[in-house]
Design a protein around this motif. Structure first.
Motif, PDB file in Angstrom:
ATOM      1  N   PHE A 199       0.863  -1.181   0.000  1.00 55.59           N
ATOM      2  CA  PHE A 199       0.000   0.000   0.000  1.00 55.59           C
ATOM      3  C   PHE A 199       0.901   1.233   0.000  1.00 55.59           C
ATOM      4  O   PHE A 199       1.927   1.260   0.686  1.00 55.59           O
ATOM      5  N   CYS A 200       0.536   2.253  -0.760  1.00 49.01           N
ATOM      6  CA  CYS A 200       1.309   3.500  -0.810  1.00 49.01           C
ATOM      7  C   CYS A 200       0.379   4.683  -0.547  1.00 49.01           C
ATOM      8  O   CYS A 200      -0.604   4.868  -1.263  1.00 49.01           O
ATOM      9  N   HIS A 201       0.700   5.467   0.484  1.00 50.92           N
ATOM     10  CA  HIS A 201      -0.032   6.711   0.730  1.00 50.92           C
ATOM     11  C   HIS A 201       0.864   7.864   0.300  1.00 50.92           C
ATOM     12  O   HIS A 201       2.022   7.945   0.716  1.00 50.92           O
ATOM     13  N   ILE A 202       0.327   8.742  -0.528  1.00 49.41           N
ATOM     14  CA  ILE A 202       1.077   9.892  -1.030  1.00 49.41           C
ATOM     15  C   ILE A 202       0.485  11.141  -0.406  1.00 49.41           C
ATOM     16  O   ILE A 202      -0.714  11.398  -0.517  1.00 49.41           O
ATOM     17  N   ASN A 203       1.324  11.904   0.273  1.00 45.94           N
ATOM     18  CA  ASN A 203       0.899  13.149   0.904  1.00 45.94           C
ATOM     19  C   ASN A 203       1.561  14.309   0.156  1.00 45.94           C
ATOM     20  O   ASN A 203       2.784  14.355   0.019  1.00 45.94           O
ATOM     21  N   ILE A 204       0.741  15.226  -0.337  1.00 45.86           N
ATOM     22  CA  ILE A 204       1.222  16.379  -1.101  1.00 45.86           C
ATOM     23  C   ILE A 204       0.986  17.633  -0.277  1.00 45.86           C
ATOM     24  O   ILE A 204      -0.152  17.925   0.099  1.00 45.86           O
ATOM     25  N   VAL A 205       2.066  18.370  -0.002  1.00 45.53           N
ATOM     26  CA  VAL A 205       1.962  19.611   0.769  1.00 45.53           C
ATOM     27  C   VAL A 205       1.942  20.782  -0.201  1.00 45.53           C
ATOM     28  O   VAL A 205       2.840  20.930  -1.045  1.00 45.53           O
ATOM     29  N   VAL A 206       0.884  21.598  -0.094  1.00 36.53           N
ATOM     30  CA  VAL A 206       0.707  22.779  -0.934  1.00 36.53           C
ATOM     31  C   VAL A 206       0.948  24.009  -0.059  1.00 36.53           C
ATOM     32  O   VAL A 206       0.252  24.219   0.929  1.00 36.53           O
ATOM     33  N   GLU A 207       1.948  24.803  -0.433  1.00 32.44           N
ATOM     34  CA  GLU A 207       2.344  25.963   0.358  1.00 32.44           C
ATOM     35  C   GLU A 207       1.725  27.244  -0.198  1.00 32.44           C
ATOM     36  O   GLU A 207       1.728  27.461  -1.419  1.00 32.44           O
ATOM     37  N   GLU A 208       1.210  28.059   0.703  1.00 32.47           N
ATOM     38  CA  GLU A 208       0.675  29.372   0.325  1.00 32.47           C
ATOM     39  C   GLU A 208       1.784  30.176  -0.335  1.00 32.47           C
ATOM     40  O   GLU A 208       2.932  30.169   0.124  1.00 32.47           O
ATOM     41  N   CYS A 209       1.456  30.872  -1.418  1.00 28.95           N
ATOM     42  CA  CYS A 209       2.471  31.684  -2.110  1.00 28.95           C
ATOM     43  C   CYS A 209       1.860  33.021  -2.542  1.00 28.95           C
ATOM     44  O   CYS A 209       0.650  33.161  -2.635  1.00 28.95           O
ATOM     45  N   ASP A 210       2.742  33.971  -2.784  1.00 27.58           N
ATOM     46  CA  ASP A 210       2.314  35.313  -3.193  1.00 27.58           C
ATOM     47  C   ASP A 210       2.342  35.494  -4.707  1.00 27.58           C
ATOM     48  O   ASP A 210       2.167  36.605  -5.190  1.00 27.58           O
ATOM     49  N   ASP A 211       2.571  34.439  -5.444  1.00 27.67           N
ATOM     50  CA  ASP A 211       2.637  34.552  -6.902  1.00 27.67           C
ATOM     51  C   ASP A 211       1.312  35.067  -7.453  1.00 27.67           C
ATOM     52  O   ASP A 211       0.245  34.783  -6.925  1.00 27.67           O
ATOM     53  N   ASP A 212       1.396  35.802  -8.548  1.00 27.88           N
ATOM     54  CA  ASP A 212       0.220  36.367  -9.199  1.00 27.88           C
ATOM     55  C   ASP A 212      -0.429  35.299 -10.067  1.00 27.88           C
ATOM     56  O   ASP A 212       0.074  34.944 -11.136  1.00 27.88           O
ATOM     57  N   TRP A 213      -1.573  34.773  -9.612  1.00 21.95           N
ATOM     58  CA  TRP A 213      -2.252  33.706 -10.345  1.00 21.95           C
ATOM     59  C   TRP A 213      -2.766  34.193 -11.696  1.00 21.95           C
ATOM     60  O   TRP A 213      -2.980  33.392 -12.594  1.00 21.95           O
ATOM     61  N   GLY A 214      -2.961  35.479 -11.848  1.00 24.26           N
ATOM     62  CA  GLY A 214      -3.386  36.031 -13.140  1.00 24.26           C
ATOM     63  C   GLY A 214      -2.343  35.860 -14.223  1.00 24.26           C
ATOM     64  O   GLY A 214      -2.657  35.898 -15.401  1.00 24.26           O
ATOM     65  N   GLN A 215      -1.088  35.645 -13.817  1.00 24.15           N
ATOM     66  CA  GLN A 215      -0.017  35.411 -14.786  1.00 24.15           C
ATOM     67  C   GLN A 215       0.050  33.955 -15.237  1.00 24.15           C
ATOM     68  O   GLN A 215       0.751  33.630 -16.193  1.00 24.15           O
ATOM     69  N   LEU A 216      -0.650  33.069 -14.530  1.00 21.20           N
ATOM     70  CA  LEU A 216      -0.555  31.633 -14.837  1.00 21.20           C
ATOM     71  C   LEU A 216      -1.509  31.191 -15.932  1.00 21.20           C
ATOM     72  O   LEU A 216      -1.204  30.253 -16.675  1.00 21.20           O
ATOM     73  N   ILE A 217      -2.668  31.830 -16.020  1.00 21.85           N
ATOM     74  CA  ILE A 217      -3.675  31.395 -16.981  1.00 21.85           C
ATOM     75  C   ILE A 217      -4.506  32.591 -17.435  1.00 21.85           C
ATOM     76  O   ILE A 217      -4.761  33.512 -16.670  1.00 21.85           O
ATOM     77  N   LYS A 218      -4.893  32.560 -18.670  1.00 21.23           N
ATOM     78  CA  LYS A 218      -5.784  33.579 -19.217  1.00 21.23           C
ATOM     79  C   LYS A 218      -7.164  32.953 -19.329  1.00 21.23           C
ATOM     80  O   LYS A 218      -7.356  31.982 -20.042  1.00 21.23           O
ATOM     81  N   GLU A 219      -8.125  33.507 -18.575  1.00 16.90           N
ATOM     82  CA  GLU A 219      -9.471  32.946 -18.597  1.00 16.90           C
ATOM     83  C   GLU A 219     -10.377  33.795 -19.439  1.00 16.90           C
ATOM     84  O   GLU A 219     -10.234  34.928 -19.606  1.00 16.90           O
TER      85      GLU A 219
END
Length: 98
Positions: free
Chosen positions: A78-98
């Motif tokens: 059995f394998c449990h995978i734990n992913i830690v997501v860290e708060e960041c100040d990056d501008d999410w508007g630069q990542l994708i154009k909606e």
């Protein structure tokens, strides 16, 4: 092999991630399931707004992935995978154009 995958949120300046319980709760096995996991440095947005507040919502950048393998028997692992997501100040508007 069976897998479970979950996410934890690390607030900016915190030493350890918060334990919000099951956030995504993915389960798979290596026979018939394909699960795409984010790599360290990837951006993640988790929106659980439609589940009535039972699970946390958060966004950030993947800081780490921990693979914890446990042998259940000679034939089963059995394998449990734990992913830690860290708060960041990056501008999410630069990542994708909606």
């Amino acid at each position: 092999m069976k897998y479970s995958i979950d996410y934890q949120y690390l607030r900016k300046g915190a030493a350890r991630p918060s334990d919000d319980g099951e956030v995504v709760g993915i389960q798979a096995d290596d026979k018939n399931s394909l699960v795409l996991l984010p790599n360290v440095g990837d951006y993640v947005h988790i929106d659980n707004s439609t589940d009535g507040g039972r699970r946390a919502d958060f966004s950030g950048k993947v800081k780490s992935k921990l693979f914890n393998y446990v042998r259940i028997s000679e034939e089963k692992v059995f394998c449990h995978i734990n992913i830690v997501v860290e708060e960041c100040d990056d501008d999410w508007g630069q990542l994708i154009k909606e």
